[in-house]
Motif scaffolding. Structure first.
Motif, PDB file in Angstrom:
ATOM      1  N   HIS A 137      62.248  44.900  52.789  1.00 39.05           N
ATOM      2  CA  HIS A 137      60.962  45.489  53.175  1.00 39.05           C
ATOM      3  C   HIS A 137      60.009  44.413  53.666  1.00 39.05           C
ATOM      4  O   HIS A 137      58.948  44.193  53.107  1.00 39.05           O
ATOM      5  CB  HIS A 137      60.377  46.278  52.001  1.00 39.05           C
ATOM      6  CG  HIS A 137      61.284  47.390  51.571  1.00 39.05           C
ATOM      7  ND1 HIS A 137      61.331  48.597  52.231  1.00 39.05           N
ATOM      8  CD2 HIS A 137      62.212  47.455  50.593  1.00 39.05           C
ATOM      9  CE1 HIS A 137      62.241  49.363  51.662  1.00 39.05           C
ATOM     10  NE2 HIS A 137      62.797  48.690  50.664  1.00 39.05           N
ATOM     11  N   ARG A 147      67.427  42.494  42.571  1.00 38.09           N
ATOM     12  CA  ARG A 147      66.126  43.169  42.741  1.00 38.09           C
ATOM     13  C   ARG A 147      65.271  42.495  43.819  1.00 38.09           C
ATOM     14  O   ARG A 147      64.678  43.168  44.656  1.00 38.09           O
ATOM     15  CB  ARG A 147      65.381  43.240  41.413  1.00 38.09           C
ATOM     16  CG  ARG A 147      66.047  44.208  40.445  1.00 38.09           C
ATOM     17  CD  ARG A 147      65.114  44.732  39.378  1.00 38.09           C
ATOM     18  NE  ARG A 147      65.603  46.027  38.935  1.00 38.09           N
ATOM     19  CZ  ARG A 147      65.129  47.195  39.359  1.00 38.09           C
ATOM     20  NH1 ARG A 147      64.116  47.244  40.188  1.00 38.09           N
ATOM     21  NH2 ARG A 147      65.654  48.313  38.931  1.00 38.09           N
ATOM     22  N   VAL A 188      54.360  48.400  41.822  1.00 40.18           N
ATOM     23  CA  VAL A 188      55.763  48.712  42.095  1.00 40.18           C
ATOM     24  C   VAL A 188      56.625  47.781  41.267  1.00 40.18           C
ATOM     25  O   VAL A 188      56.354  46.573  41.213  1.00 40.18           O
ATOM     26  CB  VAL A 188      56.121  48.472  43.587  1.00 40.18           C
ATOM     27  CG1 VAL A 188      57.528  48.978  43.890  1.00 40.18           C
ATOM     28  CG2 VAL A 188      55.114  49.099  44.516  1.00 40.18           C
ATOM     29  N   ASP A 229      62.032  47.762  43.610  1.00 40.56           N
ATOM     30  CA  ASP A 229      61.821  49.160  43.994  1.00 40.56           C
ATOM     31  C   ASP A 229      60.829  49.296  45.150  1.00 40.56           C
ATOM     32  O   ASP A 229      60.306  50.386  45.380  1.00 40.56           O
ATOM     33  CB  ASP A 229      61.322  49.987  42.812  1.00 40.56           C
ATOM     34  CG  ASP A 229      62.386  50.146  41.736  1.00 40.56           C
ATOM     35  OD1 ASP A 229      63.580  49.902  42.030  1.00 40.56           O
ATOM     36  OD2 ASP A 229      62.034  50.502  40.593  1.00 40.56           O
ATOM     37  N   GLY A 274      59.298  50.227  48.455  1.00 42.27           N
ATOM     38  CA  GLY A 274      59.708  51.215  49.454  1.00 42.27           C
ATOM     39  C   GLY A 274      60.490  52.366  48.868  1.00 42.27           C
ATOM     40  O   GLY A 274      60.988  53.220  49.597  1.00 42.27           O
ATOM     41  N   ALA A 275      60.645  52.418  47.553  1.00 44.94           N
ATOM     42  CA  ALA A 275      61.481  53.449  46.935  1.00 44.94           C
ATOM     43  C   ALA A 275      60.737  54.763  46.763  1.00 44.94           C
ATOM     44  O   ALA A 275      61.343  55.787  46.530  1.00 44.94           O
ATOM     45  CB  ALA A 275      62.003  52.977  45.588  1.00 44.94           C
ATOM     46  N   GLY A 276      59.431  54.742  46.843  1.00 47.54           N
ATOM     47  CA  GLY A 276      58.704  55.980  46.646  1.00 47.54           C
ATOM     48  C   GLY A 276      57.281  55.815  47.107  1.00 47.54           C
ATOM     49  O   GLY A 276      56.919  54.759  47.620  1.00 47.54           O
ATOM     50  N   ARG A 294      66.807  43.110  47.252  1.00 49.71           N
ATOM     51  CA  ARG A 294      66.556  44.474  47.716  1.00 49.71           C
ATOM     52  C   ARG A 294      65.143  44.575  48.300  1.00 49.71           C
ATOM     53  O   ARG A 294      64.928  45.188  49.342  1.00 49.71           O
ATOM     54  CB  ARG A 294      66.712  45.425  46.525  1.00 49.71           C
ATOM     55  CG  ARG A 294      66.978  46.859  46.898  1.00 49.71           C
ATOM     56  CD  ARG A 294      66.903  47.739  45.666  1.00 49.71           C
ATOM     57  NE  ARG A 294      67.998  47.504  44.737  1.00 49.71           N
ATOM     58  CZ  ARG A 294      67.960  47.874  43.448  1.00 49.71           C
ATOM     59  NH1 ARG A 294      66.898  48.478  42.949  1.00 49.71           N
ATOM     60  NH2 ARG A 294      68.982  47.635  42.663  1.00 49.71           N
ATOM     61  N   ASP A 295      64.182  43.947  47.650  1.00 50.00           N
ATOM     62  CA  ASP A 295      62.808  43.993  48.158  1.00 50.00           C
ATOM     63  C   ASP A 295      62.648  43.222  49.467  1.00 50.00           C
ATOM     64  O   ASP A 295      61.751  43.520  50.259  1.00 50.00           O
ATOM     65  CB  ASP A 295      61.832  43.438  47.113  1.00 50.00           C
ATOM     66  CG  ASP A 295      61.508  44.459  46.032  1.00 50.00           C
ATOM     67  OD1 ASP A 295      61.986  45.606  46.135  1.00 50.00           O
ATOM     68  OD2 ASP A 295      60.780  44.105  45.085  1.00 50.00           O
ATOM     69  N   ASP A 349      70.876  40.839  50.408  1.00 45.08           N
ATOM     70  CA  ASP A 349      70.726  42.195  49.862  1.00 45.08           C
ATOM     71  C   ASP A 349      72.023  42.734  49.283  1.00 45.08           C
ATOM     72  O   ASP A 349      72.175  43.932  49.099  1.00 45.08           O
ATOM     73  CB  ASP A 349      70.141  43.140  50.906  1.00 45.08           C
ATOM     74  CG  ASP A 349      71.037  43.265  52.124  1.00 45.08           C
ATOM     75  OD1 ASP A 349      72.032  42.506  52.210  1.00 45.08           O
ATOM     76  OD2 ASP A 349      70.742  44.109  52.973  1.00 45.08           O
TER      77      ASP A 349
END
Ligand SMILES: [Zn+2]
Length: 149
Positions: free
Chosen positions: A34, A27, A136, A140, A142-144, A30-31, A10
């Protein structure tokens, strides 16, 4: 085979990693934060980029417990398709060898499906397998609030 760099899943890639890999690895890495609530990757899981004289770049997941896959990658793909390809390979590895469901579709029990954006070569999306809709952007998770299908 020459190892170019290894770095945490990450974290942004170090400077000696070719620019083409920055978006996909940043990217997808980062995912990978989650994962399902009770799941984690083996200790020391990291990205590993190496170079083969004949076949080009190999991108892999390495780890102290031997977690490993390698993917022959074509760095000349645009960022969107390359991101979708890396996401798909990592998903295959994580579900096939670590037995983790990643990432799960919000509201369903199936996995999300990575695919490049047909109109924007910079982007790739996680799609609902049932509706076929992009939910998604890759990177991104879990970003929104998830889009409702
Ligand atoms: Zn779904």
């Amino acid at each position: 085979m020459r190892t170019i760099a290894t770095w945490p899943l990450d974290a942004p890639p170090p400077p000696d990693v070719p620019a083409e890999f920055r978006t996909p690895c940043t990217r997808v890495g980062r995912d990978l934060r989650h994962l399902p609530a009770d799941a984690r990757l083996p200790d020391g899981a990291h990205w590993e980029l190496s170079e083969e004289p004949w076949s080009g770049f190999l991108l892999g997941l390495g780890g102290t417990l031997g977690l490993r896959y390698t993917l022959e990658v074509d760095p000349y793909l645009p960022p969107g398709p390359l991101t979708a390809l890396v996401a798909e390979q990592v998903q295959d590895h994580v579900t096939g060898y670590e037995f983790l469901q990643w990432p799960t579709c919000p509201g369903h029990v199936h996995l999300l499906v990575p695919a490049p954006d047909p109109d924007d070569g910079e982007r790739a999306w996680w799609h609902c397998r049932r509706s076929g809709r992009p939910l998604v952007r890759i990177g991104d998770l879990g970003a929104g609030p998830p889009a409702t299908a």
